[in-house]
Design a protein around this motif. Sequence first.
Motif, PDB file in Angstrom:
ATOM      1  N   LEU A 192       3.001  15.859 -22.417  1.00 34.17           N
ATOM      2  CA  LEU A 192       1.602  15.451 -22.480  1.00 34.17           C
ATOM      3  C   LEU A 192       0.997  15.910 -23.795  1.00 34.17           C
ATOM      4  N   THR A 193       0.353  14.987 -24.518  1.00 35.84           N
ATOM      5  CA  THR A 193      -0.260  15.358 -25.789  1.00 35.84           C
ATOM      6  C   THR A 193      -1.703  14.868 -25.851  1.00 35.84           C
ATOM      7  N   LYS A 194      -2.487  15.506 -26.710  1.00 34.33           N
ATOM      8  CA  LYS A 194      -3.872  15.111 -26.969  1.00 34.33           C
ATOM      9  C   LYS A 194      -4.294  15.666 -28.316  1.00 34.33           C
ATOM     10  N   ALA A 195      -5.345  15.112 -28.893  1.00 33.38           N
ATOM     11  CA  ALA A 195      -5.918  15.639 -30.124  1.00 33.38           C
ATOM     12  C   ALA A 195      -6.801  16.836 -29.809  1.00 33.38           C
ATOM     13  N   VAL A 196      -6.894  17.757 -30.785  1.00 35.77           N
ATOM     14  CA  VAL A 196      -7.710  18.967 -30.637  1.00 35.77           C
ATOM     15  C   VAL A 196      -8.600  19.079 -31.866  1.00 35.77           C
ATOM     16  N   THR A 197      -9.895  19.302 -31.661  1.00 34.39           N
ATOM     17  CA  THR A 197     -10.800  19.487 -32.797  1.00 34.39           C
ATOM     18  C   THR A 197     -10.491  20.798 -33.504  1.00 34.39           C
ATOM     19  N   ASP A 198     -10.586  20.771 -34.826  1.00 39.53           N
ATOM     20  CA  ASP A 198     -10.282  21.950 -35.642  1.00 39.53           C
ATOM     21  C   ASP A 198     -11.571  22.696 -35.936  1.00 39.53           C
ATOM     22  N   VAL A 199     -11.944  23.606 -35.028  1.00 38.04           N
ATOM     23  CA  VAL A 199     -13.214  24.320 -35.175  1.00 38.04           C
ATOM     24  C   VAL A 199     -13.184  25.310 -36.327  1.00 38.04           C
ATOM     25  N   GLY A 200     -12.007  25.616 -36.856  1.00 38.18           N
ATOM     26  CA  GLY A 200     -11.904  26.537 -37.975  1.00 38.18           C
ATOM     27  C   GLY A 200     -11.949  25.859 -39.325  1.00 38.18           C
ATOM     28  N   SER A 201     -12.127  24.550 -39.342  1.00 38.42           N
ATOM     29  CA  SER A 201     -12.154  23.797 -40.591  1.00 38.42           C
ATOM     30  C   SER A 201     -13.584  23.463 -40.972  1.00 38.42           C
ATOM     31  N   ALA A 202     -13.833  23.432 -42.268  1.00 41.91           N
ATOM     32  CA  ALA A 202     -15.161  23.025 -42.746  1.00 41.91           C
ATOM     33  C   ALA A 202     -15.419  21.563 -42.429  1.00 41.91           C
ATOM     34  N   ASN A 203     -14.372  20.773 -42.280  1.00 42.35           N
ATOM     35  CA  ASN A 203     -14.493  19.353 -41.962  1.00 42.35           C
ATOM     36  C   ASN A 203     -14.177  19.167 -40.484  1.00 42.35           C
ATOM     37  N   ILE A 204     -15.213  18.969 -39.670  1.00 47.81           N
ATOM     38  CA  ILE A 204     -14.984  18.879 -38.233  1.00 47.81           C
ATOM     39  C   ILE A 204     -14.248  17.609 -37.847  1.00 47.81           C
ATOM     40  N   ALA A 205     -14.076  16.679 -38.829  1.00 50.79           N
ATOM     41  CA  ALA A 205     -13.328  15.462 -38.536  1.00 50.79           C
ATOM     42  C   ALA A 205     -11.830  15.722 -38.479  1.00 50.79           C
ATOM     43  N   ASN A 206     -11.396  16.898 -38.985  1.00 48.48           N
ATOM     44  CA  ASN A 206      -9.963  17.210 -38.948  1.00 48.48           C
ATOM     45  C   ASN A 206      -9.501  17.412 -37.510  1.00 48.48           C
ATOM     46  N   ASP A 207      -8.369  16.811 -37.177  1.00 46.95           N
ATOM     47  CA  ASP A 207      -7.797  16.956 -35.846  1.00 46.95           C
ATOM     48  C   ASP A 207      -6.466  17.670 -35.908  1.00 46.95           C
ATOM     49  N   LYS A 209      -3.273  18.805 -32.894  1.00 48.43           N
ATOM     50  CA  LYS A 209      -2.681  18.201 -31.699  1.00 48.43           C
ATOM     51  C   LYS A 209      -2.131  19.301 -30.802  1.00 48.43           C
ATOM     52  N   SER A 210      -2.368  19.135 -29.510  1.00 50.61           N
ATOM     53  CA  SER A 210      -1.742  20.022 -28.530  1.00 50.61           C
ATOM     54  C   SER A 210      -0.720  19.213 -27.739  1.00 50.61           C
ATOM     55  N   SER A 211       0.375  19.848 -27.399  1.00 47.98           N
ATOM     56  CA  SER A 211       1.395  19.171 -26.601  1.00 47.98           C
ATOM     57  C   SER A 211       1.932  20.130 -25.553  1.00 47.98           C
TER      58      SER A 211
END
Length: 437
Positions: A192-207, A209-211
């Motif tokens: 099972l996989t999904k995208a994860v928001t990158d809260v540590g990045s200055a660009n919140i659009a960066n994703d 992935k968790s699996s």
Amino acid sequence: MPKVHSIRMATVLMAGGVSLAAMQQAQAAGFQLKEQSAQSQGNAFAGATATASDLSTIYFNPAGMTRLKHSGMDTNISYIVPSSTLTLENSSNPTSGLGTPLGNGNGGDAGGGVFVPAFYGMYSYDEDLKFGLSINTPFGLSTEYEDGWAGRYHGLKSAIMSINVTPSVAYRINKNLSVGAGVSLQYVEAELTKAVTDVGSANIANDGKSSLQGDDIGFGGRIGLLYEFNDATRVGASYQSRVRHNLKGEVEYKGLSAATIGALNGAGKQSVTHDASAKLVTPDIFSIGVSHDLNEKWTVLGEASRTQWSTFKHLQVLDNNGVEDENIYQNYQASHFVALGATYRHDKHNTFRFGMAFDEGAVETEHRTVRIPDADRYWLSVGYGYTADNFDVNIGYSYIKAADASLYESNTGTDGMISGTYDSDVNILAVNATWKF
């Protein structure tokens, strides 16, 4: 397992591990696969627990083996082609208070063709005592969305493989009543996989992935009864037990910034992996079927079954020490399947089959997810069989249309929101060959 890991794992499992196979609209409610026999496929599985005319009865109702005169083996292949597309209405970013739209990507067609095999073998000790073996896939299939789609934080890929190995025995008590039983070993493997928001990045659009990958072996059982009123009419009933699994594996996070990886206890790494486990219970299934010969040419068939999907009321996630981190309410409901069919024997070699069915969805609208947009399904089936002295061949085809499935899935701060309506249908072609000896 740190709290942030257990929460993310719970979210992934709740949406996908519960459906696991989620070619949701494909076959039966939830992630059940009925496609275990080309012969029964042609009748939309009407009378599957009562017909007892081919070796697939070892799976549907082991008591039916007493009607088979010869030892034999059967190989069945079903090709299932589901199509499931979302008409997107709205979406929002999980890191912005559900305020930033995530674009217009609907993920494409989440379906895709897959082969589902089944094997049966039977040894006829005498007229009254039979031994059988079935190896099949009662739960399975997969969905996969495009990486950048609007619901990527709810799910990207859900895949499962299950294998059931069931030795069985049947015994005719008298001329009317036969009984049968089997013990099942069930292996389940899930990804099972999904995208994860990158809260540590200055660009919140960066994703990132968790699996999740995990597997387990569980045990269950099956019992069946077959009552023959006379040569023309019989009724069959079967019960397949639930199987309890404790999926063990790992969760991996990658594609995230160094700050986020560090917060996940992976400082200085490109990715971070943690052991995890989650409980999964496949449901009880109770079925009853009837077969009645109108004359030498025509047979009418009926089937009803109840699948106890309420085993998915909760999903429990445990950390490495066996302590409960999350217990998420899932709210699956028991579902029902009803089918009617007819068989026409043109001559001793050529047989034609017809069937229709209604298959009730296991999830209510308010609990539907992108990984399992489950809905009511309507079946139409046809089939053909050729019989020789020591060899049979059957072909079955079904078209399944699912009711439109509305979706509103929201989880502030972790997955965001997505809404829309799914349009789904399925084409299934099954072929089997039987050798009698």
